[in-house]
Design a protein around this motif. Sequence first.
Motif, mmCIF file in Angstrom:
data_model
loop_
_atom_site.group_PDB
_atom_site.id
_atom_site.type_symbol
_atom_site.label_atom_id
_atom_site.label_comp_id
_atom_site.label_asym_id
_atom_site.label_seq_id
_atom_site.Cartn_x
_atom_site.Cartn_y
_atom_site.Cartn_z
ATOM 1 N N MET A 1 0.841 -1.208 0.000
ATOM 2 C CA MET A 1 0.000 0.000 0.000
ATOM 3 C C MET A 1 0.870 1.249 0.000
ATOM 4 N N TYR A 2 1.891 1.219 0.834
ATOM 5 C CA TYR A 2 2.804 2.366 0.933
ATOM 6 C C TYR A 2 3.475 2.623 -0.425
ATOM 7 N N ILE A 3 3.918 1.567 -1.086
ATOM 8 C CA ILE A 3 4.580 1.708 -2.390
ATOM 9 C C ILE A 3 3.626 2.334 -3.402
ATOM 10 N N PHE A 4 2.396 1.801 -3.469
ATOM 11 C CA PHE A 4 1.426 2.330 -4.433
ATOM 12 C C PHE A 4 1.044 3.778 -4.110
ATOM 13 N N LYS A 5 0.790 4.026 -2.820
ATOM 14 C CA LYS A 5 0.312 5.353 -2.436
ATOM 15 C C LYS A 5 1.383 6.419 -2.697
ATOM 16 N N ASN A 6 2.631 6.071 -2.389
ATOM 17 C CA ASN A 6 3.703 7.062 -2.468
ATOM 18 C C ASN A 6 4.535 6.977 -3.743
ATOM 19 N N LYS A 7 4.188 6.014 -4.596
ATOM 20 C CA LYS A 7 4.880 5.855 -5.880
ATOM 21 C C LYS A 7 6.397 5.783 -5.680
ATOM 22 N N THR A 8 6.771 4.918 -4.745
ATOM 23 C CA THR A 8 8.193 4.777 -4.430
ATOM 24 C C THR A 8 8.487 3.320 -4.072
ATOM 25 N N LEU A 9 9.669 2.849 -4.431
ATOM 26 C CA LEU A 9 10.072 1.490 -4.087
ATOM 27 C C LEU A 9 10.832 1.518 -2.771
ATOM 28 N N LEU A 10 10.693 0.472 -1.982
ATOM 29 C CA LEU A 10 11.365 0.432 -0.688
ATOM 30 C C LEU A 10 12.868 0.215 -0.866
ATOM 31 N N ASN A 11 13.633 0.863 0.005
ATOM 32 C CA ASN A 11 15.093 0.822 -0.073
ATOM 33 C C ASN A 11 15.614 -0.598 0.157
ATOM 34 N N LYS A 12 16.466 -1.087 -0.761
ATOM 35 C CA LYS A 12 16.966 -2.458 -0.666
ATOM 36 C C LYS A 12 18.478 -2.514 -0.458
ATOM 37 N N GLN A 13 19.115 -1.425 -0.131
ATOM 38 C CA GLN A 13 20.584 -1.410 -0.152
ATOM 39 C C GLN A 13 21.216 -2.000 1.103
ATOM 40 N N TYR A 14 20.437 -2.131 2.192
ATOM 41 C CA TYR A 14 21.033 -2.605 3.445
ATOM 42 C C TYR A 14 20.842 -4.113 3.605
ATOM 43 N N GLU A 15 21.741 -4.720 4.361
ATOM 44 C CA GLU A 15 21.641 -6.166 4.604
ATOM 45 C C GLU A 15 20.757 -6.416 5.823
ATOM 46 N N THR A 16 19.505 -6.013 5.692
ATOM 47 C CA THR A 16 18.509 -6.229 6.743
ATOM 48 C C THR A 16 17.227 -6.706 6.074
ATOM 49 N N THR A 17 16.263 -7.095 6.878
ATOM 50 C CA THR A 17 14.975 -7.496 6.312
ATOM 51 C C THR A 17 14.215 -6.257 5.846
ATOM 52 N N GLN A 18 13.304 -6.479 4.919
ATOM 53 C CA GLN A 18 12.475 -5.368 4.432
ATOM 54 C C GLN A 18 11.575 -4.851 5.550
ATOM 55 N N ALA A 19 11.129 -5.737 6.436
ATOM 56 C CA ALA A 19 10.273 -5.313 7.551
ATOM 57 C C ALA A 19 10.994 -4.280 8.411
ATOM 58 N N GLU A 20 12.259 -4.532 8.715
ATOM 59 C CA GLU A 20 13.018 -3.583 9.528
ATOM 60 C C GLU A 20 13.146 -2.234 8.821
ATOM 61 N N GLU A 21 13.432 -2.288 7.520
ATOM 62 C CA GLU A 21 13.585 -1.049 6.760
ATOM 63 C C GLU A 21 12.272 -0.277 6.685
ATOM 64 N N PHE A 22 11.160 -1.006 6.497
ATOM 65 C CA PHE A 22 9.865 -0.339 6.384
ATOM 66 C C PHE A 22 9.453 0.292 7.712
ATOM 67 N N ILE A 23 9.697 -0.411 8.807
ATOM 68 C CA ILE A 23 9.363 0.144 10.120
ATOM 69 C C ILE A 23 10.205 1.395 10.387
ATOM 70 N N HIS A 24 11.446 1.380 9.946
ATOM 71 C CA HIS A 24 12.289 2.579 10.061
ATOM 72 C C HIS A 24 11.677 3.729 9.259
ATOM 73 N N THR A 25 11.148 3.423 8.087
ATOM 74 C CA THR A 25 10.484 4.438 7.254
ATOM 75 C C THR A 25 9.243 4.986 7.944
ATOM 76 N N LEU A 26 8.455 4.109 8.554
ATOM 77 C CA LEU A 26 7.251 4.548 9.275
ATOM 78 C C LEU A 26 7.608 5.555 10.359
ATOM 79 N N LEU A 27 8.696 5.276 11.056
ATOM 80 C CA LEU A 27 9.135 6.164 12.137
ATOM 81 C C LEU A 27 9.672 7.478 11.576
ATOM 82 N N LYS A 28 10.510 7.363 10.560
ATOM 83 C CA LYS A 28 11.149 8.539 9.975
ATOM 84 C C LYS A 28 10.116 9.500 9.382
ATOM 85 N N GLU A 29 9.060 8.943 8.762
ATOM 86 C CA GLU A 29 8.049 9.779 8.126
ATOM 87 C C GLU A 29 6.882 10.096 9.053
#
Length: 859
Positions: free
Chosen positions: A204-232
């Motif tokens: 939903m976040y990808i579609f709504k914001n027309k952006t792909l989730l960051n894949k550059q770190y060696e972590t799970t996507q869940a961790e990266e997305f939760i970081h995004t939720l906090l940051k935004e």
Amino acid sequence: MKAMSTVKTIANSFLKRKEQLFNQHLKQADSFNFSVEYSLLVEEFIRTLAGSKRYKFILASAGSFSRRELSPYSDIDLIFIANSVEENEKDISYLVKIFWDSGIEVSHTVRDFNDIDKYLLTDLHTFTQFIETRYLLGSNTVYKNWNKTLLRTLTHEIRVKLLNALFEDFNLRYDKYGDSPKVLEPNVKLSAGGLRDFQAVEWMYIFKNKTLLNKQYETTQAEEFIHTLLKENITSKEECKRLLDSYKLILNIRNLLHLSTRQKTDRFEFASQIKIAEVFGYDESDLTQFMRKYFKASNALNRFSKSMIKKYTEEITKPIPSSLAIVLDDDFKITGKIISHQANSSLSFSNILRAFYYRGLYSARFEESLRMAIIKFVESTDKLTVIENVSSVFFREVMKLPKNVGQTLSVMNELGVLGVFMPEFAELNGFLQHGVYHCYTTDEHSLMTIKNLEKLENNSSTLGKIYHKQTDKEILLLALLFHDIAKPIDIDGHEIIGAEMASSIMNRLGYSEEEIETVSFLVKNHLVMEQIAFRRNLSDPETLNNFTSIFSTVEELDLLYLLTYADLSAVNPAVWTNWKSDLLEELYQKSYAMLKKQISGEELLISSTSGVPEEISKHSEEITETHAKEHIDSINDIGYTQQFSVKEIAKHIEEIRKGTNMTVLFKEQNGFTNITLVTKDFSSLLSKICGVFAVNDVNIQDAKIFTQKDGIVIDTFNVTDFRSHQKIEEKRYKKIEMDLKRVVAGLLQLNKEVASMKSKWWRIESKFFKRTGQVKIVFEKHEKYTIIDIFSPDRLGFLYQVTNKMNELGLNIYFAKISTRGDDIVDSFYVLDRNSNKISPNDYEFIKSELKSTISQIL
């Protein structure tokens, strides 16, 4: 040969390192570390096997592999993307083959750029795979162009359509795997509150914001997305921690499920719960505590996903300007369907209950900051300080709402408010009752009963009409809220203790003595109506007299009928059937007439036979009114004319007068097939009939036996198909009839046929009948019969074996009712001995021992 040797060496290395990683995880509990390590391991070997060749296409990971959330036996999803598939077909085939040869069992798709438009609005699941990839090897240019093309495709109109498709996909998934985060044996990936709830929010976040989730770190996507939720600032820091811990726990359970079963399995069944609880340091006696952790996590993911669905739904529709907000009071305002908290007021517990009242009244939702403030308040509150008079007033207002009471209480439970207000209910949260037919935790079941009852608002059935008559629904809803309140204390006696607890809670909340008495009565008797309807002969005067004796008024009967319906309909989707609905209504209608007219069961049943012989004779030229009267008088059971129509009775008389050895009659009736046999009685007849049904994959729901004084019996059975639980197909009638006639003539070797049947089904018997458990046999005294209730896990051929043993023990069965509860059964038999006498209490223990011995052999 050298190339083959190299591949074999790589394969051995991969398998060795994979096995080491799997073994390590059996002893540790960091699911993120495991999934990242496993994903990186697979990535490393894929790159090694692909070599240094410069490919014109790209190879990317997809699904859980791209999220670096691989579970041990998850599909290793790969996506090949090329400008021209045909030009690269040879290289792609080579890579797929070498991956499989090396022990990396990939699931791959091959795409070109035309596939973006092809699947954009036609296949949501395929398209979500496109937006969730991670580059592995090949042409960087192709990969960048692919992502640019994807994002360029996501116009505002397309994004709205994709979001709506995602919202609908939630509903479709919930229909299949369950819409409650508190299913007793959940699918940890796809049930409500499973991993997919959170993953769908990422989409939903990808579609709504027309952006792909960051894949550059060696972590799970869940961790990266939760970081995004906090940051935004999409949600609070506390909520982010809850989401992280919850997702991590459920992913860990999924990983351990795979490892313990050595296969891809996401259904968290009871046996697996015990095994995995041990990894976390819980023994079997503490299983409920462990599963409460799971349900707390699934609840957190589910409520967040629901909140985000509402948020995005409102954002893609025309938003209501804040200038149109309506002030509800000094503390709250509502804008459209969103309730928010006035910034200048503090949040007390009574304010929170008032907010819930508004939520139910206006069918609204809480603004995110208010929702988070409620959770924070609950988690920091001393539960002993919140029970105050003003809070009780607002709770009662919630219970008096004209609609949405069940939904409002459910959200109160989700956010922890209900358990703070009522500590007794908090004990129900996550309470397990394995081994019976419940499929939800007790708190979820209790709240579902209220929702199901409220659905009767627009129902024109008998139940709907009774519900509409109720002027004080609050009392009935309280009875539903409290009906299982004592289960954590004592399951067997929960209705008795529960009535006392309900009285205590209501007294604390300021209800009147009359209101308390009504709720206590309903809680105490909430099992009685189903037990009578499903286990007893409803054409037996004594049964009817005993049942109606518990009521002082017709109104009490109405309330118990509604409560029984709500309770059963919220147990398990498969439990509430047409057959059970009909039985309950039959008991209600007969009891209503008795209470209204102040007559006995005998008077009710006799009055219904008035004029019947005359009516019967009208349906056959061969039958006189005298014939009909003699036939009815020869059957010493006034329930006979209740069971059959006058046309059916006329047919019975015709067949008996013909002297036919056996007549078999089939009739479709609601959700089952009725099979009636007219034949000469003999001692093992019922057992043989049960055996024939068993070998024909026919499941008996109930059986009634009517015997004439001359030994002719009219046995009638309501049956369904063993596998589908639907009516028997008409094309099977002939085979069933032939087998029944053969068994009566002594031409069918039943023991051999039953053994063959069990051999045929042995592969799936464990799937249909998983449960092991206690066998319980109870005797009940009756004016004319001895009643034997048998409680047991179900098995193939169970009824045949039990009735066969009863015949050996010299027990004649005059009535039987078969009640299936999941993979448990309650079989009830009205019996006499060979001399037509009731069974002596001195023989109870011997009969019980013999039956238990037979059942233990079946199990």
